[in-house]
Write a protein that holds these residues in place. Structure first.
Motif, short mmCIF file in Angstrom:
data_model
loop_
_atom_site.label_atom_id
_atom_site.label_comp_id
_atom_site.label_asym_id
_atom_site.label_seq_id
_atom_site.Cartn_x
_atom_site.Cartn_y
_atom_site.Cartn_z
N VAL A 3 0.86 -1.18 0.00
CA VAL A 3 0.00 0.00 0.00
C VAL A 3 0.90 1.23 0.00
O VAL A 3 1.77 1.35 0.87
CB VAL A 3 -0.93 -0.02 1.23
CG1 VAL A 3 -1.76 1.24 1.32
CG2 VAL A 3 -1.82 -1.25 1.19
N ASP A 5 0.33 4.33 0.75
CA ASP A 5 0.09 5.28 1.84
C ASP A 5 0.29 4.58 3.18
O ASP A 5 0.38 3.36 3.27
CB ASP A 5 -1.33 5.83 1.75
CG ASP A 5 -1.55 6.60 0.46
OD1 ASP A 5 -0.64 7.34 0.04
OD2 ASP A 5 -2.62 6.43 -0.14
N GLY A 8 -4.67 2.34 4.49
CA GLY A 8 -5.56 2.14 3.36
C GLY A 8 -6.36 0.87 3.50
O GLY A 8 -6.03 -0.02 4.29
N HIS A 51 -15.66 3.53 4.59
CA HIS A 51 -14.19 3.52 4.61
C HIS A 51 -13.66 4.88 5.09
O HIS A 51 -12.71 4.93 5.87
CB HIS A 51 -13.64 3.21 3.23
CG HIS A 51 -14.04 1.85 2.75
ND1 HIS A 51 -13.65 1.35 1.54
CD2 HIS A 51 -14.81 0.89 3.30
CE1 HIS A 51 -14.15 0.15 1.38
NE2 HIS A 51 -14.87 -0.15 2.44
N GLU A 55 -11.39 5.71 8.54
CA GLU A 55 -10.18 6.52 8.52
C GLU A 55 -10.21 7.59 9.62
O GLU A 55 -9.27 7.74 10.39
CB GLU A 55 -10.06 7.15 7.14
CG GLU A 55 -8.77 7.82 6.82
CD GLU A 55 -7.58 6.89 6.73
OE1 GLU A 55 -6.52 7.31 7.24
OE2 GLU A 55 -7.67 5.78 6.19
#
Length: 117
Positions: A3, A5, A8, A51, A55
């Motif tokens: 990933v 970042d 994620g 999602h 976060e």
């Protein structure tokens, strides 16, 4: 998995379905295991708002900084087990399998074991 970042969520359902199909198992179990303590696998809806909420919630619950305040080596890997029925993953109506990354930017592994007839 890799990933780009720090955090994620990746829908890995199509890859897991492909592996189940390749296995030829029609009745059994599929174990999906994130092999790192800074990652997880989970089953949930594939909905972008959800999602986004994850976060925001995760950053409030466990802010990234200062990293020195964490003793994350006391945790373990997460996994999911899904039944295989008639050669397919036996999900509820909206369920999908996700890989959750919480300390990305490097390669990690996911273990998949398919057991059955």
């Amino acid at each position: 998995m890799e990933v780009p970042d720090r955090r994620g969520f990746i829908n890995i359902t199509p890859k897991i379905e492909e592996l189940v199909h390749q296995s030829g198992v029609t009745e059994g179990l599929c174990l999906v295991n994130a092999m790192h303590i800074t990652a997880s696998v989970f089953i949930n809806d594939d909905e972008l708002g959800l999602h986004h909420d994850y976060e925001i919630w995760l950053e409030k619950l466990a802010p990234h900084a200062p990293t020195s305040s964490y003793r994350h080596n006391r945790t373990g890997e997460d996994n999911v087990v899904v039944a295989i029925t008639k050669g397919k993953l036996d999900f509820g109506p909206w369920e999908q399998i996700f890989y959750g990354e919480f300390d990305g930017r490097r390669r990690k592994r996911v273990l998949v074991k398919i057991i059955g007839d």
